[in-house]
Motif scaffolding. Sequence first.
Motif, PDB file in Angstrom:
ATOM      1  N   ALA A 192       0.803  -1.219   0.000  1.00 29.68           N
ATOM      2  CA  ALA A 192       0.000   0.000   0.000  1.00 29.68           C
ATOM      3  C   ALA A 192       0.835   1.269   0.000  1.00 29.68           C
ATOM      4  N   VAL A 193       2.134   1.166   0.321  1.00 26.00           N
ATOM      5  CA  VAL A 193       2.967   2.369   0.325  1.00 26.00           C
ATOM      6  C   VAL A 193       3.337   2.808  -1.090  1.00 26.00           C
ATOM      7  N   LEU A 194       3.079   1.967  -2.078  1.00 22.75           N
ATOM      8  CA  LEU A 194       3.498   2.287  -3.444  1.00 22.75           C
ATOM      9  C   LEU A 194       2.895   3.589  -3.970  1.00 22.75           C
ATOM     10  N   PRO A 195       1.587   3.864  -3.766  1.00 19.28           N
ATOM     11  CA  PRO A 195       1.069   5.163  -4.225  1.00 19.28           C
ATOM     12  C   PRO A 195       1.792   6.338  -3.580  1.00 19.28           C
ATOM     13  N   GLY A 196       2.145   6.208  -2.291  1.00 23.33           N
ATOM     14  CA  GLY A 196       2.882   7.277  -1.638  1.00 23.33           C
ATOM     15  C   GLY A 196       4.249   7.483  -2.254  1.00 23.33           C
ATOM     16  N   VAL A 197       4.896   6.376  -2.636  1.00 27.11           N
ATOM     17  CA  VAL A 197       6.185   6.481  -3.329  1.00 27.11           C
ATOM     18  C   VAL A 197       6.021   7.218  -4.650  1.00 27.11           C
ATOM     19  N   ALA A 198       4.965   6.871  -5.384  1.00 23.45           N
ATOM     20  CA  ALA A 198       4.724   7.504  -6.680  1.00 23.45           C
ATOM     21  C   ALA A 198       4.444   8.993  -6.536  1.00 23.45           C
ATOM     22  N   ILE A 199       3.623   9.346  -5.556  1.00 26.32           N
ATOM     23  CA  ILE A 199       3.280  10.754  -5.343  1.00 26.32           C
ATOM     24  C   ILE A 199       4.512  11.538  -4.897  1.00 26.32           C
ATOM     25  N   SER A 200       5.344  10.915  -4.059  1.00 34.01           N
ATOM     26  CA  SER A 200       6.563  11.591  -3.614  1.00 34.01           C
ATOM     27  C   SER A 200       7.487  11.877  -4.788  1.00 34.01           C
ATOM     28  N   TYR A 201       7.612  10.902  -5.704  1.00 30.03           N
ATOM     29  CA  TYR A 201       8.406  11.130  -6.910  1.00 30.03           C
ATOM     30  C   TYR A 201       7.834  12.292  -7.718  1.00 30.03           C
ATOM     31  N   MET A 202       6.519  12.300  -7.825  1.00 28.02           N
ATOM     32  CA  MET A 202       5.861  13.329  -8.631  1.00 28.02           C
ATOM     33  C   MET A 202       6.075  14.723  -8.045  1.00 28.02           C
ATOM     34  N   LEU A 203       6.065  14.818  -6.699  1.00 27.99           N
ATOM     35  CA  LEU A 203       6.226  16.112  -6.033  1.00 27.99           C
ATOM     36  C   LEU A 203       7.684  16.466  -5.787  1.00 27.99           C
ATOM     37  N   GLY A 204       8.588  15.497  -6.020  1.00 27.80           N
ATOM     38  CA  GLY A 204       9.997  15.762  -5.821  1.00 27.80           C
ATOM     39  C   GLY A 204      10.420  15.801  -4.362  1.00 27.80           C
ATOM     40  N   ILE A 205       9.720  15.047  -3.494  1.00 24.12           N
ATOM     41  CA  ILE A 205      10.052  15.005  -2.075  1.00 24.12           C
ATOM     42  C   ILE A 205      10.549  13.603  -1.714  1.00 24.12           C
ATOM     43  N   VAL A 234       0.539   4.946 -11.588  1.00 25.47           N
ATOM     44  CA  VAL A 234       1.176   6.260 -11.486  1.00 25.47           C
ATOM     45  C   VAL A 234       2.669   6.177 -11.800  1.00 25.47           C
ATOM     46  N   ILE A 235       3.348   5.165 -11.228  1.00 25.38           N
ATOM     47  CA  ILE A 235       4.786   5.036 -11.457  1.00 25.38           C
ATOM     48  C   ILE A 235       5.086   4.692 -12.915  1.00 25.38           C
ATOM     49  N   THR A 236       4.280   3.844 -13.509  1.00 23.00           N
ATOM     50  CA  THR A 236       4.479   3.504 -14.919  1.00 23.00           C
ATOM     51  C   THR A 236       4.308   4.726 -15.803  1.00 23.00           C
ATOM     52  N   PHE A 237       3.395   5.603 -15.410  1.00 24.34           N
ATOM     53  CA  PHE A 237       3.155   6.818 -16.179  1.00 24.34           C
ATOM     54  C   PHE A 237       4.282   7.829 -16.017  1.00 24.34           C
ATOM     55  N   LEU A 238       4.875   7.874 -14.821  1.00 21.66           N
ATOM     56  CA  LEU A 238       5.852   8.911 -14.529  1.00 21.66           C
ATOM     57  C   LEU A 238       7.295   8.473 -14.736  1.00 21.66           C
ATOM     58  N   GLN A 239       7.578   7.172 -14.447  1.00 17.78           N
ATOM     59  CA  GLN A 239       8.957   6.729 -14.402  1.00 17.78           C
ATOM     60  C   GLN A 239       9.206   5.621 -15.413  1.00 17.78           C
ATOM     61  N   SER A 240      10.483   5.301 -15.579  1.00 10.46           N
ATOM     62  CA  SER A 240      10.862   4.224 -16.483  1.00 10.46           C
ATOM     63  C   SER A 240      10.692   2.884 -15.796  1.00 10.46           C
TER      64      SER A 240
END
Length: 292
Positions: free
Chosen positions: A52-65, A111-117
């Motif tokens: 369940a922490v994966l969305p938080g990881v994705a959002i953190s990447y997106m926000l740069g935190i 989210v991660i697939t959309f944002l990251q490699s």
Amino acid sequence: MSIIAFYESILQYEFLQRALLTSVLVGIVCGVIGCFIILRGMSLMGDAISHAVLPGVAISYMLGINIFYGAVVTGLLTAIAIGYISQNSRIKDDTSIGIMFTAAFAVGIIVITFLQSSTDLYHILFGNVLAVPTSEMWMTLIVTVIVLLSVYLFFKELLVTTFDPTMSAAYGLPNKIIHYLLMALLTMATVASLQTVGIVLVVAMLITPAATAYLLTNHLGIMVFLAAGFGVVASIIGLYFSFSYNLASGPTIVVVASTFFAMAFFLSPKQGLLWRSLRARKNRALVTQSNV
């Protein structure tokens, strides 16, 4: 690579020093928290929080935190949502866990697939301890200190609520608050383990060392120390094979931990399958001799 050469590499390379320290810390924190998770029958909850922490990881990447903050928030929200659903509907705990963690995990992957490699996604899912930055190493150290200090301060409360929730409620202990405290510690331990073994395999480090210790003792205090020890040794040996033979660090560490469990399962003096078989054969022989 020989053990001596590995030791010399540790002295020479700073990235390997960070990897070793982080691996040891993860082995300790996962082993300690894992004891309470398996004794409470909450292994599936550990799996849920780790995914369940994966969305938080994705959002953190997106926000740069830092991924720690987003992962902790989503992990805690998932734990609260699981409890809320099971307490306010006919849905049981295992069903609400399955619903929430699969939904959160799916959202995170999208989210991660959309944002990251795909490479970034691979490291998040399976870990890469050899690439741990200094900031993540210090974050893991801070989390380990917080978790160990919390377990030390609330050990009696965790002990009573784990083995007899009814009696703890009669004593006036806040079972729900203690439960969510454990969920918070579990979430932090999970986030601290992301870089080492990844989201998919972190549940193995939470459960396997603790389960190995559980086969060797009936005393919780001893079990906690044994689980931490198994976690540390598995992390060091796994890091050695990972560095020496260019293997994925997370899966290698988990394989070593699983090997320890297999050895305890078969060879444990009290619970081992081999010794139980020998005792059963001896008892049958004594019964036969008595009948004769």
